[in-house]
Scaffold this active site. Sequence first.
Site, PDB file in Angstrom:
ATOM      1  N   SER A 127       0.838  -1.194   0.000  1.00 22.72           N
ATOM      2  CA  SER A 127       0.000   0.000   0.000  1.00 22.72           C
ATOM      3  C   SER A 127       0.873   1.245   0.000  1.00 22.72           C
ATOM      4  O   SER A 127       1.988   1.256   0.534  1.00 22.72           O
ATOM      5  CB  SER A 127      -0.858  -0.026   1.268  1.00 22.72           C
ATOM      6  OG  SER A 127      -1.410   1.238   1.522  1.00 22.72           O
ATOM      7  N   TYR A 152      -1.812  -1.748  10.998  1.00 23.03           N
ATOM      8  CA  TYR A 152      -2.071  -2.210   9.636  1.00 23.03           C
ATOM      9  C   TYR A 152      -0.929  -1.775   8.707  1.00 23.03           C
ATOM     10  O   TYR A 152      -0.351  -2.582   7.981  1.00 23.03           O
ATOM     11  CB  TYR A 152      -3.414  -1.645   9.118  1.00 23.03           C
ATOM     12  CG  TYR A 152      -3.497  -1.619   7.608  1.00 23.03           C
ATOM     13  CD1 TYR A 152      -3.756  -2.783   6.899  1.00 23.03           C
ATOM     14  CD2 TYR A 152      -3.266  -0.441   6.893  1.00 23.03           C
ATOM     15  CE1 TYR A 152      -3.789  -2.768   5.513  1.00 23.03           C
ATOM     16  CE2 TYR A 152      -3.298  -0.420   5.513  1.00 23.03           C
ATOM     17  CZ  TYR A 152      -3.559  -1.587   4.829  1.00 23.03           C
ATOM     18  OH  TYR A 152      -3.579  -1.569   3.449  1.00 23.03           O
ATOM     19  N   LYS A 156       2.304  -3.906   6.513  1.00 23.77           N
ATOM     20  CA  LYS A 156       2.709  -3.785   5.103  1.00 23.77           C
ATOM     21  C   LYS A 156       4.220  -3.531   5.010  1.00 23.77           C
ATOM     22  O   LYS A 156       4.913  -4.118   4.181  1.00 23.77           O
ATOM     23  CB  LYS A 156       1.922  -2.671   4.402  1.00 23.77           C
ATOM     24  CG  LYS A 156       0.445  -2.954   4.254  1.00 23.77           C
ATOM     25  CD  LYS A 156       0.167  -4.202   3.402  1.00 23.77           C
ATOM     26  CE  LYS A 156      -1.303  -4.564   3.335  1.00 23.77           C
ATOM     27  NZ  LYS A 156      -1.556  -5.893   2.760  1.00 23.77           N
TER      28      LYS A 156
HETATM   29  C1  UD1 Z   1      -6.630   3.806   4.070  1.00 25.63           C
HETATM   30  C2  UD1 Z   1      -5.200   3.451   4.348  1.00 25.63           C
HETATM   31  C3  UD1 Z   1      -4.649   2.641   3.217  1.00 25.63           C
HETATM   32  C4  UD1 Z   1      -5.500   1.414   3.016  1.00 25.63           C
HETATM   33  C5  UD1 Z   1      -6.919   1.856   2.744  1.00 25.63           C
HETATM   34  C6  UD1 Z   1      -7.819   0.627   2.589  1.00 25.63           C
HETATM   35  C7  UD1 Z   1      -3.710   4.902   5.619  1.00 25.63           C
HETATM   36  C8  UD1 Z   1      -3.021   6.213   5.680  1.00 25.63           C
HETATM   37  N1  UD1 Z   1      -4.428   4.682   4.511  1.00 25.63           N
HETATM   38  O1  UD1 Z   1      -6.631   4.699   2.973  1.00 25.63           O
HETATM   39  O2  UD1 Z   1      -3.341   2.233   3.473  1.00 25.63           O
HETATM   40  O3  UD1 Z   1      -4.990   0.654   1.957  1.00 25.63           O
HETATM   41  O4  UD1 Z   1      -7.379   2.657   3.808  1.00 25.63           O
HETATM   42  O5  UD1 Z   1      -8.464   0.267   3.739  1.00 25.63           O
HETATM   43  O6  UD1 Z   1      -3.624   4.138   6.520  1.00 25.63           O
HETATM   44  N2  UD1 Z   1     -13.147  10.125   3.972  1.00 25.63           N
HETATM   45  C9  UD1 Z   1     -14.167  11.012   4.280  1.00 25.63           C
HETATM   46  N3  UD1 Z   1     -15.318  10.501   4.802  1.00 25.63           N
HETATM   47  C10 UD1 Z   1     -15.506   9.154   5.005  1.00 25.63           C
HETATM   48  C11 UD1 Z   1     -14.463   8.259   4.674  1.00 25.63           C
HETATM   49  C12 UD1 Z   1     -13.297   8.776   4.170  1.00 25.63           C
HETATM   50  O7  UD1 Z   1     -14.023  12.207   4.112  1.00 25.63           O
HETATM   51  O8  UD1 Z   1     -16.583   8.769   5.488  1.00 25.63           O
HETATM   52  C13 UD1 Z   1     -11.904  10.658   3.404  1.00 25.63           C
HETATM   53  C14 UD1 Z   1     -10.682  10.369   4.257  1.00 25.63           C
HETATM   54  O9  UD1 Z   1     -10.489  11.362   5.209  1.00 25.63           O
HETATM   55  C15 UD1 Z   1      -9.582  10.337   3.204  1.00 25.63           C
HETATM   56  C16 UD1 Z   1     -10.289   9.843   1.950  1.00 25.63           C
HETATM   57  O10 UD1 Z   1     -11.675  10.022   2.186  1.00 25.63           O
HETATM   58  O11 UD1 Z   1      -9.125  11.641   2.991  1.00 25.63           O
HETATM   59  C17 UD1 Z   1     -10.023   8.385   1.654  1.00 25.63           C
HETATM   60  O12 UD1 Z   1     -10.274   7.627   2.832  1.00 25.63           O
HETATM   61  P1  UD1 Z   1     -10.310   6.030   2.832  1.00 25.63           P
HETATM   62  O13 UD1 Z   1     -11.200   5.545   1.761  1.00 25.63           O
HETATM   63  O14 UD1 Z   1     -10.606   5.595   4.221  1.00 25.63           O
HETATM   64  O15 UD1 Z   1      -8.831   5.608   2.415  1.00 25.63           O
HETATM   65  P2  UD1 Z   1      -7.404   6.069   3.016  1.00 25.63           P
HETATM   66  O16 UD1 Z   1      -7.525   6.544   4.395  1.00 25.63           O
HETATM   67  O17 UD1 Z   1      -6.795   6.957   2.009  1.00 25.63           O
END
Ligand code: UD1
Length: 341
Positions: A127, A152, A156
């Site tokens: 990742s 997690y 990795k």
């Molecule tokens: C995270 C992990 C990544 C992992 C992936 C899959 C980290 C830093 N990143 O990615 O390694 O492979 O999950 O599980 O550990 N968001 C919102 N509202 C929501 C959900 C998300 O605004 O309800 C935003 C988050 O703040 C982020 C973006 O959407 O900025 C993506 O979030 P998400 O889909 O959870 O993925 P990552 O955090 O990027």
Amino acid sequence: MAQKILVTGGTGYIGSHTVVELQNAGHEVVIIDNLSNSNIGVLDGIEAIAGKRPVFVEGDCTDEATLRKLFEENPGIEGIINFAASKAVGESVQKPLLYYRNNLNTLINLLELMPEFGVKGIVFSSSCTVYGEPDKNPIDETAPIKPATSPYGNTKQISEEIITDYVHSGAPVKSIILRYFNPIGAHPSALIGELPLGVPQNLVPYLTQTAAGIRKELTVFGNDYDTPDGSCIRDFIDVVDLAKAHVIAMKRMLDNKDTDAIEIFNLGTGCGRSVLELIESFERSTGVKVPHKIGPRREGDIEKIWAEPTKANTVLGWKAEAPLDETMRNAWRWQEKLAKN
Ligand code: UD1
């Protein structure tokens, strides 16, 4: 050349899409999955798309005896793609040992059994989380690895080190490590997709469930970041594009005698998109509104990260192709399909 490939975690989200692409390319697939975060019905979806049902073993890769039996009963496996892992960042903070046990024991068991059963190579799901908060974007494979911010993420990093040490020890195995950015979307047939258990933690499943009325509203975690619209930026990559990269990586690793024993590739589009842009893309491409509000930042979030995918583009000859709007339409089609069932 067609090969027999073991896909661990093959009924999961990325695993199932990869099984389809492997079968489309003529490979024979054996899946092992403990169904902890997927269900057996996924096999019907795979069969409906690819016209062939993969061999399925229900079992846990942390149990070496189960894996040994699988290799004995399915001789001739040449390569492994290892998706079997726990992946919820928040849960890993609550249950670190579960994450270390699942993710590391699985990998160690597979590596240990490979030479004994003549398995030549392993493709590993890593990742972009290994880069932490990048000093600059886009980020390439030579960027420094930052201290992990969750168990997690640490699994990795440690997994990458275990594979590297093992290959360097002279073990007769090759490996390609793939660092995914943010996989989203679903197969265009809407026959397979992401099946989140309980309340989704990731953005796109939460978004599609909100659009479907299952969740009241989506919270955008922060709009005061140092980005053009204030929301976080990610490199969202279509899951089918991602799946295709695994088939190419497997072919390179097994068929090409001259490649390095261990190689690392970023898998992303090379284009950073903000959370708010993603919502806009969904609304534009589906015509469906997503009720959302701005909330506080989520602890541990990276502000912005997107890939420099040139190495994958040139060395693998792979490129992310799906336009974001199409990916969002596919995600929505899948959500609608789930609602019907
Ligand atoms: C995270 C992990 C990544 C992992 C992936 C899959 C980290 C830093 N990143 O990615 O390694 O492979 O999950 O599980 O550990 N968001 C919102 N509202 C929501 C959900 C998300 O605004 O309800 C935003 C988050 O703040 C982020 C973006 O959407 O900025 C993506 O979030 P998400 O889909 O959870 O993925 P990552 O955090 O990027």
